[in-house]
Design a protein around this motif. Structure first.
Motif, short mmCIF file in Angstrom:
data_model
loop_
_atom_site.label_atom_id
_atom_site.label_comp_id
_atom_site.label_asym_id
_atom_site.label_seq_id
_atom_site.Cartn_x
_atom_site.Cartn_y
_atom_site.Cartn_z
N GLY A 260 0.85 -1.18 0.00
CA GLY A 260 0.00 0.00 0.00
C GLY A 260 0.89 1.23 0.00
O GLY A 260 1.96 1.23 0.61
N ILE A 261 0.47 2.29 -0.70
CA ILE A 261 1.19 3.56 -0.65
C ILE A 261 0.17 4.61 -0.20
O ILE A 261 -0.85 4.81 -0.86
CB ILE A 261 1.77 3.95 -2.03
N THR A 262 0.46 5.23 0.95
CA THR A 262 -0.48 6.22 1.50
C THR A 262 0.08 7.62 1.33
O THR A 262 1.25 7.87 1.66
CB THR A 262 -0.75 5.93 3.00
N ASP A 263 -0.75 8.50 0.81
CA ASP A 263 -0.42 9.92 0.76
C ASP A 263 -0.95 10.52 2.06
O ASP A 263 -2.16 10.62 2.27
CB ASP A 263 -1.10 10.56 -0.46
N LYS A 264 -0.02 10.87 2.95
CA LYS A 264 -0.43 11.31 4.29
C LYS A 264 -1.14 12.66 4.23
O LYS A 264 -1.90 13.00 5.14
CB LYS A 264 0.78 11.37 5.23
N GLN A 265 -0.91 13.43 3.15
CA GLN A 265 -1.59 14.72 3.03
C GLN A 265 -3.08 14.55 2.76
O GLN A 265 -3.91 15.25 3.32
CB GLN A 265 -0.97 15.52 1.89
N THR A 266 -3.40 13.61 1.88
CA THR A 266 -4.81 13.44 1.50
C THR A 266 -5.45 12.26 2.21
O THR A 266 -6.67 12.12 2.18
CB THR A 266 -4.92 13.18 -0.01
N GLY A 267 -4.63 11.38 2.78
CA GLY A 267 -5.16 10.19 3.43
C GLY A 267 -5.50 9.06 2.46
O GLY A 267 -5.98 8.01 2.86
N ARG A 268 -5.23 9.28 1.19
CA ARG A 268 -5.58 8.25 0.20
C ARG A 268 -4.53 7.14 0.16
O ARG A 268 -3.34 7.40 0.26
CB ARG A 268 -5.69 8.92 -1.17
N THR A 269 -4.99 5.90 0.01
CA THR A 269 -4.06 4.77 -0.12
C THR A 269 -4.30 4.04 -1.44
O THR A 269 -5.44 3.75 -1.79
CB THR A 269 -4.23 3.78 1.06
N TRP A 270 -3.21 3.78 -2.16
CA TRP A 270 -3.26 2.96 -3.37
C TRP A 270 -2.63 1.60 -3.05
O TRP A 270 -1.82 1.50 -2.13
CB TRP A 270 -2.43 3.56 -4.49
#
Ligand code: GTP
Ligand code: SPV
Ligand code: MN
Length: 628
Positions: A260-270
């Motif tokens: 999983g890769i999480t963008d901590k700014q937006t909270g989105r995880t791919w």
């Protein structure tokens, strides 16, 4: 709980103690009991013991007392394998069924009518005097819709193998007692054999690693190492499961890492999954720390490093992936604070890690492997190499030899992995945004090239060509095709494999983006890696996700979409400008040579879907057009 078994003994009353053992262990499934009974008799084991995860501490104590493992610090252990038993043997690995149409190019198919009696004969009486460990397991997180394919029982006559299985799979009688269909579990029999007299690597080789795929039975004879002996892992998790997934039409089982890769700014995880051949960086990628310059924003979480099962959920039409394993069997070589600090964390004090075939210091109980530190320990006192020989007593040409075997490994449970995903035990699995393929390729393959078309993605996986590694016997460095990174694990024909992929992934409402990645391009003059790799591998993956989301456009080439230099976030990345240009360029002339080889490869695959041939011709035509 174990009792001596008097199976078919002259005293009569055969097997009565065995029934008590199975009762006491709480093993209720009558089909499992029958299977245990039959093989205890056949192998001639003198004791039977049913184990679960809770038996680990006792088994560790017994193994230490017997000298089968050695202490390597608090809660860390070390084992050596027999010197001719250090990796998978691809030639001795066989898929057998009743149907000759199951023969593919790579699955080394034989008729089960021939193979079963042959291996059974080798196993007859071969565990005499030994304990047979009964290991009921589940290759899935509990509650997975794929659970019906995940139950198995390994029988092994090797205690260290039992310790590995406890780390690598979910183990205990509860996994087989209440099966919806009590007869539906994978039957895996592992008999070590007399390792010193098996003729490994000679024409008289007696080792057989056979998956009777249409009988859901695995019979492995003649090794106690890795995938040869831990039958839940690649024999069930990959070969058997791939066959089951195809036969049922329900899922794919692949040699894939899963992150999983999480963008901590937006909270989105791919979520990304993908296949690289053995010892080509799956564990490293799954344990990746974001580079310092990106660490405030992105976090990588670990789901799996070697196997993923993929299905489409009928509810939302998304592709979901699970890691059926419960542990990591990772390559030790070159693991250090810079390349993979996460791996060091997962084998730290108290983790219960089991090292195999690294170098060991009998005085300090320390372990070492090539690449652990730039130079080997200066004080040679107490150090022994992976064969057990004192380093200080090495002479002549032994001096320069590696201390650890290149395929030496560490075995640790997922819960020990510092970046383990919070939801790694979700039975549902995680939705997949991207599927990547890669491998060690010293030229031609750029850092990353993306494909948005399903058939082109599957075509790319099928034509994966890479350098063989030390994970299998005797083939290090040789360039070869490794379709889907599944060459050693293929269980059914390649044409059907491609068709099954197109059908499963094609059924998704939201198709993933595909990419081919290569961290291993080298300078032809001095051989250095053009790309720094490891933590920096996050950069091309972030670009891929942005491409999927339409935030970047890349540059279309005949073999896919390649990033422009500006699109890659390279803040703090040490890549040289001239190397970067090379990493992002396509050598059309070199690729046209490759296309001729691919044509030969694909022509071997009976019944390859037209869509794959069409993808091949599109790429070839685009390369021709560019060359004109
Ligand atoms: P199996 O468990 O055999 O299926 O292999 P794996 O694909 O999980 O291999 P692993 O991640 O353990 O990598 C094996 C080797 O590749 C190690 O020696 C790593 O140091 C090396 N490696 C991994 N990533 C990179 C990278 O980005 N660049 C370079 N140069 N080497 C890498
Ligand atoms: C591999 O060789 O790809 C492995 C290790 O993951 S083993 O389980 O030995 O096959
Ligand atoms: Mn593997």
């Amino acid at each position: 709980m174990a009792y001596d078994v008097k199976v078919a003994s002259a005293e009569g009353n055969p097997g009565s103690d065995l029934e008590t053992t199975l009762d006491d262990a709480g093993l209720k499934n009558p089909f499992v009991r029958e299977y245990v009974r039959r093989w205890a008799e056949h192998t001639g084991a003198s004791r039977v013991e049913v184990i679960g995860a809770a038996d680990d501490a006792r088994l560790i104590r017994e193994s230490l007392a017997a000298g089968e493992i050695l202490p390597a610090g608090e809660g860390r252990y070390y084992a050596r394998s027999y010197a001719k038993d250090t990796a998978r043997s691809e030639e001795r690995t066989i898929v057998a069924t009743a149907n000759p149409a199951d023969k593919g190019v790579y699955n080394n198919w034989h008729s089960s009518a021939t193979m079963r009696p042959l291996v059974e004969k080798l196993m007859r009486g071969a565990s005499a005097g030994k304990t047979m460990y009964v290991i009921p397991y589940l290759m899935a997180p509990a509650g997975s819709p794929l659970e019906p394919y995940a139950a198995g029982v390994e029988l092994t006559d090797h205690r260290t193998v039992a310790l590995h299985m406890i780390r690598m799979a979910r183990v205990g009688v509860e996994h087989v007692n209440n099966l919806a269909d009590p007869d539906k579990f994978v039957r895996g029999v592992h008999v070590t054999g007399d390792l010193e007299n098996l003729g490994q690597g000679t024409p008289e080789d007696k080792r057989y690693f056979v998956t009777l795929a249409d009988e859901r039975t695995i019979l492995h004879f003649g090794s106690s190492y890795g995938g040869n002996a831990l039958l839940g892992k690649i024999a069930h998790g990959l070969r058997q499961a791939a066959y089951d997934g195809w036969a049922s039409g329900e899922f794919l089982a692949e040699q894939f890492m899963l992150i999983g890769i999480t963008d901590k700014q937006t909270g989105r995880t791919w979520h990304i999954c993908g296949g690289f051949p053995s010892a080509s960086g799956k564990t490293n990628l799954a344990m990746m720390l974001a580079p310092d310059s990106l660490g405030d924003r992105y976090h990588v979480s670990f789901y799996g490093d070697d196997i993923a099962w993929l299905r489409v959920d009928p509810e939302d039409g998304k592709i979901y992936a699970i890691n059926p394993e419960n542990g990591v069997f990772g390559v030790a070589k070159d693991t250090n604070e810079v390349t993979n600090p996460t791996a060091l964390g997962s084998v730290a004090v108290g983790t219960g890690v089991l090292f195999t075939n690294v170098a060991y210091n009998e005085q300090t109980r320390d372990v070492w492997w090539e690449g652990r530190t730039p130079e080997p320990p200066a004080d040679l006192g107490g150090w022994r190499d992976w064969t057990g020989k004192l380093i200080s007593e090495r002479s002549g040409d032994e001096v320069g030899k590696p201390w650890a075997h290149p395929n030496s490994r560490f075995t640790t449970t997922l819960a020990n992995v510092p970046n383990i995903a919070a939801d790694y035990e979700s039975g549902q699995g995680v939705p997949i945004d991207a599927i990547i393929f890669g491998g060690r390729t010293r030229d031609r393959e750029p850092l990353i090239r993306a494909m948005t078309d399903l058939a082109e993605g599957v075509y790319d996986g099928l034509t994966l060509g890479a350098e063989a590694t030390f994970a299998a016997e005797g083939v290090d460095g040789q360039l070869r095709y490794d379709p889907m990174s599944m060459r050693p694990f293929m269980s059914y024909p390649e044409g059907a494999y491609a068709e099954h992929w197109l059908r499963i992934i094609g059924a998704a409402a939201d198709e993933p983006i595909f990419a081919h990645v290569n961290w291993f391009q080298r300078d032809p003059d001095d051989g250095h890696f053009l790309w720094p790799g490891y933590r920096d591998n996050l950069r091309p993956l972030l670009w891929l996700l942005q491409l999927k989301d339409g935030e970047v456009r890349g540059r279309q080439t005949p073999v896919g979409i390649v990033p422009t230099q500006e699109e890659l976030d390279l803040a703090g990345c040490g890549v040289r400008p001239e190397d970067l240009a090379k990493l992002l360029s396509i050598d059309a002339a070199r690729w046209r040579q490759e296309m001729a080889h691919r044509e030969e490869l694909l022509a071997q695959f009976d019944g390859l879907p037209d869509a794959i041939w069409a993808a091949h011709r599109r790429v070839a035509a685009a390369l021709d057009a560019e060359a004109e």
